[in-house]
Scaffold this motif. Structure first.
Motif, PDB file in Angstrom:
ATOM      1  N   ASP A  54     -16.933 -10.358  13.843  1.00  0.00           N
ATOM      2  CA  ASP A  54     -16.149 -11.134  12.878  1.00  0.00           C
ATOM      3  C   ASP A  54     -15.699 -10.263  11.705  1.00  0.00           C
ATOM      4  N   ALA A  55     -16.599  -9.434  11.203  1.00  0.00           N
ATOM      5  CA  ALA A  55     -16.258  -8.552  10.074  1.00  0.00           C
ATOM      6  C   ALA A  55     -15.175  -7.553  10.472  1.00  0.00           C
ATOM      7  N   MET A  56     -15.245  -7.047  11.696  1.00  0.00           N
ATOM      8  CA  MET A  56     -14.199  -6.126  12.159  1.00  0.00           C
ATOM      9  C   MET A  56     -12.858  -6.834  12.265  1.00  0.00           C
ATOM     10  N   ASP A  57     -12.866  -8.074  12.763  1.00  0.00           N
ATOM     11  CA  ASP A  57     -11.618  -8.845  12.863  1.00  0.00           C
ATOM     12  C   ASP A  57     -11.012  -9.085  11.477  1.00  0.00           C
ATOM     13  N   VAL A  58     -11.851  -9.484  10.533  1.00  0.00           N
ATOM     14  CA  VAL A  58     -11.376  -9.741   9.175  1.00  0.00           C
ATOM     15  C   VAL A  58     -10.835  -8.455   8.549  1.00  0.00           C
ATOM     16  N   ALA A  59     -11.521  -7.340   8.769  1.00  0.00           N
ATOM     17  CA  ALA A  59     -11.052  -6.063   8.212  1.00  0.00           C
ATOM     18  C   ALA A  59      -9.694  -5.677   8.789  1.00  0.00           C
ATOM     19  N   LEU A  60      -9.525  -5.852  10.093  1.00  0.00           N
ATOM     20  CA  LEU A  60      -8.219  -5.548  10.697  1.00  0.00           C
ATOM     21  C   LEU A  60      -7.120  -6.397  10.066  1.00  0.00           C
ATOM     22  N   LEU A  61      -7.411  -7.663   9.873  1.00  0.00           N
ATOM     23  CA  LEU A  61      -6.441  -8.565   9.257  1.00  0.00           C
ATOM     24  C   LEU A  61      -6.179  -8.160   7.804  1.00  0.00           C
ATOM     25  N   ASP A  62      -7.240  -7.849   7.070  1.00  0.00           N
ATOM     26  CA  ASP A  62      -7.084  -7.455   5.665  1.00  0.00           C
ATOM     27  C   ASP A  62      -6.270  -6.167   5.525  1.00  0.00           C
ATOM     28  N   PHE A  63      -6.511  -5.204   6.409  1.00  0.00           N
ATOM     29  CA  PHE A  63      -5.709  -3.972   6.375  1.00  0.00           C
ATOM     30  C   PHE A  63      -4.235  -4.285   6.647  1.00  0.00           C
ATOM     31  N   ALA A  64      -3.981  -5.140   7.632  1.00  0.00           N
ATOM     32  CA  ALA A  64      -2.596  -5.490   7.983  1.00  0.00           C
ATOM     33  C   ALA A  64      -1.914  -6.225   6.825  1.00  0.00           C
ATOM     34  N   VAL A  65      -2.629  -7.134   6.177  1.00  0.00           N
ATOM     35  CA  VAL A  65      -2.065  -7.869   5.033  1.00  0.00           C
ATOM     36  C   VAL A  65      -1.777  -6.895   3.887  1.00  0.00           C
ATOM     37  N   LYS A  67      -1.107  -3.725   4.079  1.00  0.00           N
ATOM     38  CA  LYS A  67       0.077  -2.935   4.447  1.00  0.00           C
ATOM     39  C   LYS A  67       1.350  -3.749   4.229  1.00  0.00           C
ATOM     40  N   LYS A  68       1.315  -5.011   4.662  1.00  0.00           N
ATOM     41  CA  LYS A  68       2.488  -5.871   4.543  1.00  0.00           C
ATOM     42  C   LYS A  68       2.856  -6.126   3.078  1.00  0.00           C
ATOM     43  N   LEU A  73       3.217  -5.481  -3.941  1.00  0.00           N
ATOM     44  CA  LEU A  73       2.174  -5.193  -4.938  1.00  0.00           C
ATOM     45  C   LEU A  73       2.609  -4.072  -5.879  1.00  0.00           C
ATOM     46  N   PHE A  74       3.264  -3.047  -5.303  1.00  0.00           N
ATOM     47  CA  PHE A  74       3.735  -1.926  -6.102  1.00  0.00           C
ATOM     48  C   PHE A  74       4.781  -2.406  -7.128  1.00  0.00           C
ATOM     49  N   GLU A  75       5.739  -3.185  -6.666  1.00  0.00           N
ATOM     50  CA  GLU A  75       6.788  -3.684  -7.552  1.00  0.00           C
ATOM     51  C   GLU A  75       6.210  -4.598  -8.633  1.00  0.00           C
ATOM     52  N   ASN A  76       5.244  -5.439  -8.259  1.00  0.00           N
ATOM     53  CA  ASN A  76       4.605  -6.324  -9.244  1.00  0.00           C
ATOM     54  C   ASN A  76       3.855  -5.528 -10.304  1.00  0.00           C
ATOM     55  N   SER A  77       3.230  -4.436  -9.906  1.00  0.00           N
ATOM     56  CA  SER A  77       2.515  -3.604 -10.878  1.00  0.00           C
ATOM     57  C   SER A  77       3.472  -2.973 -11.867  1.00  0.00           C
ATOM     58  N   LEU A  78       4.623  -2.530 -11.358  1.00  0.00           N
ATOM     59  CA  LEU A  78       5.607  -1.910 -12.251  1.00  0.00           C
ATOM     60  C   LEU A  78       6.226  -2.938 -13.192  1.00  0.00           C
ATOM     61  N   VAL A 143       1.132  13.091  -0.073  1.00  0.00           N
ATOM     62  CA  VAL A 143       0.798  12.852   1.319  1.00  0.00           C
ATOM     63  C   VAL A 143       1.315  11.497   1.792  1.00  0.00           C
ATOM     64  N   GLN A 144       1.966  10.798   0.920  1.00  0.00           N
ATOM     65  CA  GLN A 144       2.353   9.430   1.240  1.00  0.00           C
ATOM     66  C   GLN A 144       3.274   9.379   2.456  1.00  0.00           C
ATOM     67  N   ASP A 145       2.888   8.556   3.396  1.00  0.00           N
ATOM     68  CA  ASP A 145       3.644   8.337   4.625  1.00  0.00           C
ATOM     69  C   ASP A 145       4.474   7.078   4.390  1.00  0.00           C
ATOM     70  N   ARG A 146       5.591   7.248   3.761  1.00  0.00           N
ATOM     71  CA  ARG A 146       6.376   6.090   3.309  1.00  0.00           C
ATOM     72  C   ARG A 146       6.796   5.172   4.452  1.00  0.00           C
ATOM     73  N   GLU A 147       6.900   5.685   5.609  1.00  0.00           N
ATOM     74  CA  GLU A 147       7.298   4.868   6.765  1.00  0.00           C
ATOM     75  C   GLU A 147       6.095   4.348   7.548  1.00  0.00           C
ATOM     76  N   TRP A 148       4.896   4.659   7.116  1.00  0.00           N
ATOM     77  CA  TRP A 148       3.659   4.224   7.780  1.00  0.00           C
ATOM     78  C   TRP A 148       3.695   4.610   9.264  1.00  0.00           C
ATOM     79  N   THR A 149       4.118   5.823   9.555  1.00  0.00           N
ATOM     80  CA  THR A 149       4.295   6.238  10.953  1.00  0.00           C
ATOM     81  C   THR A 149       2.986   6.316  11.729  1.00  0.00           C
ATOM     82  N   ARG A 150       1.893   6.595  11.080  1.00  0.00           N
ATOM     83  CA  ARG A 150       0.603   6.689  11.778  1.00  0.00           C
ATOM     84  C   ARG A 150      -0.151   5.363  11.794  1.00  0.00           C
TER      85      ARG A 150
END
Length: 193
Positions: A54-65, A67-68, A73-78, A143-150
Motif C-alpha cells: 500500500d505504501a509503495m502504491d501511495v508513493a507512486l501516486l504521490d510522485f506522479a501527482v 510531477k503533474k 507549484l513553481f508558478e504559484n511560488s513565484l 541538471v534539470q531535465d525540463r522534459e522529464w525524459t527519464r
C-alpha cells in the motif's frame, strides 16, 4: 527364573510405553506450538506485506501527482512571493513526506520476512529512492531535465520492483505453517545468506 521374567516384563513394557507416550505428547505439544507461532507470524507478515505494498502504491501516486503539479507549484511560488527558494523548500518537504511514508513499512516487512522477501524489498527500496533522487534532481538548475525524459524509466523501475515484491510475498504467504519441519525450513525460517 521364568516366573521372575513374567512378573518383570509387564513392568518394563509399561515403563517403555509410558516414556514413549510422554515423548509423543511433548512432541505433539511442541508441534502445536510451532504451528501456532507459524500462524501468528504469517498474520504479522501478511499485515506488514500489505502495508508495504500500500505504501509503495501511495508513493507512486504521490510522485506522479508531484510531477503533474510541478509547473503549477513553481508558478504559484513565484506569484505568491515565495520565489524559487519557497518552491524548492516545498518540493523537498513533499519528497521527505513521500519517503518517510514508504520507508517505514518497507523496513517492517523486511524485518519480518524471509530472505527472498527481504531481497525483493531491498530492490524496491532502491528503486523508490532512485525515483526520489530523480525528482529531487529536477530542482538543480544545471541538471534539470525540463522534459522529464527519464521519468518513465524511473517510474517503471519502481513499478516493476513493486510487482516483484507482490509475487514474492504472495508465494511466501501461500506456504502454510506445519509441524515437523527441520530447523531452518518451514514458515518460521530465515535461511542463512
Amino acid at each position: 527364573m521364568n516366573q521372575l521374567w513374567l512378573s518383570v516384563l509387564p513392568a518394563v513394557a509399561a515403563g517403555v510405553f509410558g516414556i514413549a507416550g510422554t515423548l509423543a505428547g511433548r512432541r505433539q505439544t511442541t508441534d502445536e506450538a510451532a504451528v501456532e507461532h507459524g500462524q501468528w507470524l504469517r498474520g504479522q507478515r501478511q499485515t506488514a506485506y500489505l502495508d508495504a505494498l500500500d505504501a509503495m502504491d501511495v508513493a507512486l501516486l504521490d510522485f506522479a501527482v508531484l510531477k503533474k503539479e510541478w509547473i503549477h507549484l513553481f508558478e504559484n511560488s513565484l506569484t505568491g512571493g515565495q520565489g524559487e527558494e519557497g518552491f524548492q523548500e516545498h518540493i523537498v518537504d513533499r519528497l521527505d513526506g513521500i519517503w518517510r511514508a514508504v520507508d517505514k513499512p518497507l523496513e517492517r516487512a523486511r524485518l519480518l520476512g524471509p530472505i527472498d522477501v527481504d531481497e525483493a524489498l531491498q530492490v524496491a527500496s532502491a528503486a523508490y529512492e532512485g525515483m526520489l533522487r530523480y525528482v529531487a534532481g529536477q530542482l538543480a538548475e544545471t541538471v534539470q531535465d525540463r522534459e522529464w525524459t527519464r521519468w518513465e524509466d524511473v517510474h517503471n523501475e519502481a513499478w516493476e520492483a513493486r510487482a516483484r515484491v507482490m509475487v514474492v510475498c504472495q508465494k511466501e504467504l501461500q506456504e502454510q505453517p506445519r509441524p515437523g519441519r527441520r530447523a531452518g525450513h518451514g514458515f518460521w525460517r530465515r535461511p542463512a545468506r
